[in-house]
Design a protein around this motif. Sequence first.
Motif, PDB file in Angstrom:
ATOM      1  N   ASN A   1      38.934  -5.614  23.934  1.00  0.00           N
ATOM      2  CA  ASN A   1      37.669  -5.397  23.377  1.00  0.00           C
ATOM      3  C   ASN A   1      37.870  -6.198  21.822  1.00  0.00           C
ATOM      4  O   ASN A   1      36.758  -6.982  21.373  1.00  0.00           O
ATOM      5  N   GLU A   2      38.995  -6.153  21.201  1.00  0.00           N
ATOM      6  CA  GLU A   2      38.972  -6.807  20.112  1.00  0.00           C
ATOM      7  C   GLU A   2      39.114  -8.485  20.259  1.00  0.00           C
ATOM      8  O   GLU A   2      38.146  -9.132  19.412  1.00  0.00           O
ATOM      9  N   LYS A   3      39.768  -8.908  20.883  1.00  0.00           N
ATOM     10  CA  LYS A   3      40.220 -10.374  21.161  1.00  0.00           C
ATOM     11  C   LYS A   3      39.350 -11.133  21.966  1.00  0.00           C
ATOM     12  O   LYS A   3      39.027 -12.317  21.743  1.00  0.00           O
ATOM     13  N   ILE A   4      38.982 -10.567  23.031  1.00  0.00           N
ATOM     14  CA  ILE A   4      38.145 -11.348  24.133  1.00  0.00           C
ATOM     15  C   ILE A   4      36.584 -10.973  24.065  1.00  0.00           C
ATOM     16  O   ILE A   4      35.737 -11.775  23.898  1.00  0.00           O
ATOM     17  N   LYS A   5      36.148  -9.510  24.460  1.00  0.00           N
ATOM     18  CA  LYS A   5      34.883  -9.157  24.864  1.00  0.00           C
ATOM     19  C   LYS A   5      34.068  -9.387  23.270  1.00  0.00           C
ATOM     20  O   LYS A   5      32.691  -9.194  23.302  1.00  0.00           O
ATOM     21  N   PHE A   6      34.635  -8.941  22.298  1.00  0.00           N
ATOM     22  CA  PHE A   6      33.903  -9.036  21.087  1.00  0.00           C
ATOM     23  C   PHE A   6      34.380  -9.892  20.197  1.00  0.00           C
ATOM     24  O   PHE A   6      34.297  -9.785  18.859  1.00  0.00           O
ATOM     25  N   ALA A   7      35.125 -10.978  20.327  1.00  0.00           N
ATOM     26  CA  ALA A   7      35.580 -11.872  19.582  1.00  0.00           C
ATOM     27  C   ALA A   7      35.196 -13.285  20.259  1.00  0.00           C
ATOM     28  O   ALA A   7      34.266 -13.999  19.938  1.00  0.00           O
ATOM     29  N   ALA A   8      36.048 -13.807  21.464  1.00  0.00           N
ATOM     30  CA  ALA A   8      35.804 -15.168  22.034  1.00  0.00           C
ATOM     31  C   ALA A   8      34.501 -15.037  22.571  1.00  0.00           C
ATOM     32  O   ALA A   8      33.822 -15.954  22.484  1.00  0.00           O
ATOM     33  N   LEU A   9      34.217 -13.860  23.261  1.00  0.00           N
ATOM     34  CA  LEU A   9      32.848 -13.849  23.812  1.00  0.00           C
ATOM     35  C   LEU A   9      31.673 -13.958  22.853  1.00  0.00           C
ATOM     36  O   LEU A   9      30.596 -14.615  22.987  1.00  0.00           O
ATOM     37  N   LEU A  10      31.852 -13.153  21.964  1.00  0.00           N
ATOM     38  CA  LEU A  10      30.568 -13.065  20.947  1.00  0.00           C
ATOM     39  C   LEU A  10      30.505 -14.320  19.900  1.00  0.00           C
ATOM     40  O   LEU A  10      29.614 -14.701  19.766  1.00  0.00           O
ATOM     41  N   ASP A  11      31.894 -14.760  19.667  1.00  0.00           N
ATOM     42  CA  ASP A  11      31.700 -16.165  18.844  1.00  0.00           C
ATOM     43  C   ASP A  11      31.196 -17.227  19.475  1.00  0.00           C
ATOM     44  O   ASP A  11      30.311 -18.047  19.222  1.00  0.00           O
ATOM     45  N   LYS A  12      31.349 -17.314  20.907  1.00  0.00           N
ATOM     46  CA  LYS A  12      30.597 -18.281  21.820  1.00  0.00           C
ATOM     47  C   LYS A  12      29.132 -18.025  21.940  1.00  0.00           C
ATOM     48  O   LYS A  12      28.210 -18.993  22.218  1.00  0.00           O
ATOM     49  N   ALA A  13      28.656 -16.653  22.019  1.00  0.00           N
ATOM     50  CA  ALA A  13      27.318 -16.407  22.139  1.00  0.00           C
ATOM     51  C   ALA A  13      26.817 -16.898  21.134  1.00  0.00           C
ATOM     52  O   ALA A  13      25.635 -17.230  20.913  1.00  0.00           O
ATOM     53  N   ILE A  14      27.266 -16.596  19.917  1.00  0.00           N
ATOM     54  CA  ILE A  14      26.770 -16.815  18.654  1.00  0.00           C
ATOM     55  C   ILE A  14      26.564 -18.356  18.470  1.00  0.00           C
ATOM     56  O   ILE A  14      25.369 -18.974  17.979  1.00  0.00           O
ATOM     57  N   ALA A  15      27.585 -18.952  18.820  1.00  0.00           N
ATOM     58  CA  ALA A  15      27.468 -20.689  18.748  1.00  0.00           C
ATOM     59  C   ALA A  15      26.281 -20.992  19.799  1.00  0.00           C
ATOM     60  O   ALA A  15      25.771 -22.128  19.160  1.00  0.00           O
ATOM     61  N   LEU A  16      25.906 -20.435  20.676  1.00  0.00           N
ATOM     62  CA  LEU A  16      25.145 -20.966  21.694  1.00  0.00           C
ATOM     63  C   LEU A  16      23.562 -20.421  21.173  1.00  0.00           C
ATOM     64  O   LEU A  16      22.705 -20.625  21.931  1.00  0.00           O
ATOM     65  N   GLY A  17      23.457 -19.557  20.184  1.00  0.00           N
ATOM     66  CA  GLY A  17      22.143 -19.293  19.662  1.00  0.00           C
ATOM     67  C   GLY A  17      21.949 -17.869  20.197  1.00  0.00           C
ATOM     68  O   GLY A  17      20.429 -17.471  19.954  1.00  0.00           O
ATOM     69  N   PHE A  18      22.668 -17.007  20.649  1.00  0.00           N
ATOM     70  CA  PHE A  18      22.122 -15.829  21.153  1.00  0.00           C
ATOM     71  C   PHE A  18      22.326 -14.755  19.731  1.00  0.00           C
ATOM     72  O   PHE A  18      23.066 -14.969  18.980  1.00  0.00           O
ATOM     73  N   ASP A  19      21.288 -13.845  20.065  1.00  0.00           N
ATOM     74  CA  ASP A  19      21.427 -12.919  18.821  1.00  0.00           C
ATOM     75  C   ASP A  19      22.236 -11.754  19.056  1.00  0.00           C
ATOM     76  O   ASP A  19      22.755 -11.159  18.025  1.00  0.00           O
TER      77      ASP A  19
END
Length: 391
Positions: free
Chosen positions: A102-120
Amino acid sequence: MKVLAAMSGGVDSAVAAARAVDAGHEVVGVHLALSRMPGTLRTGSRGCCTVEDAMDARRAANLLGIPFYVWDLSERFKEDVVDDFIAEYAAGRTPNPCMRCNEKIKFAALLDKAIALGFDAVATGHYATLADGPNGRELHRASAWAKDQSYVLGVLTEPQLAHCYFPLGSTPSKDLVRAEAAERGLQLAQKPDSHDICFIPDGDTRGWLSEHVRRAPGDILDEAGAVVGRHDGAHGYTVGQRRGLQLGRPSADGRPRYVLSIRPVSNEVVVGPQERLAIGTIAGGRFSWAGEPGFDPAEAFACEVQIRAHADPVPARARLVPIAEAERTEQHRAGASREIVVDVDLERAEPLLGVAPGQTAVLYLGSRVLGQFTIDRALPAQQRADVVGAL
């Protein structure tokens, strides 16, 4: 709002994505490919993130009419979760890989990529709720405590919480979610929940570790330092373990003995009576806050502490303190200068049982998650009671 729905292939994440669509958001589904063995298929309810799960997620996305992608994060997962799991066990600790995921993948790697792609926001099927408090976004327990998953989300920080979306947080039960999935025509409505460690789908953690951690035989000692047995690898033992110790020398009183601690430097396992597993104080580092606490954590504060996902929280007092050099143990992380110390309120609660270094402790204030830390050391309840009584 533009929402990236993390779809594991389970019923919870599928219904969460569906509710995001119903709420009028622009939703895109994504499945995380975490396994380095892409041919792996689920066995019963063990594991997750398999080929079968990816196909179930795709079918759900197609039914909802949303775009769907598979993102390969297997390398990142290996480095941040699997390798960390191995290193922790090699160091004599008992880690929680779901917390690291949760810390490193689902809410770091995934979230960082989502924000970079313009997701809210990133939507998941976790049972937890979010609230706007006086000091910013807060994480709270789900309305149904029996299904509450706020413990495994305790690693989230305020910047991450600002981009989280948990559509199932107010749902009273999993049965209602399954019924809703069936009404929506989702074929995975009755799919069993996954459990155990996803990268050890057969559930044999000790066997898996024997292939990844160097086995070094050593002594099993009692509390007085006498050798009472031998082990073939300290990593195969956990604090609180009773079975499989193969002790060659019975205890003087004939009672069973339990693993009390693991000493990675000397490669020794220490055993003793069950009452020695009762812990009154825990301390550790690698801490984070789930939003601004709203007070100075260096001053002792009342809270509740929970040390396992399905354990009951117990009343305690906690404080953030400098690590005294003289009190450092081999369990302390190198370079750590501060730690959280938590004293269980022994007048109102039973001591914690079977606490192992490496476990995650999550602090609560009512329903709110304050933050979390990794346990490095523990003090027996009787020793703690003696100290308090002498003050």
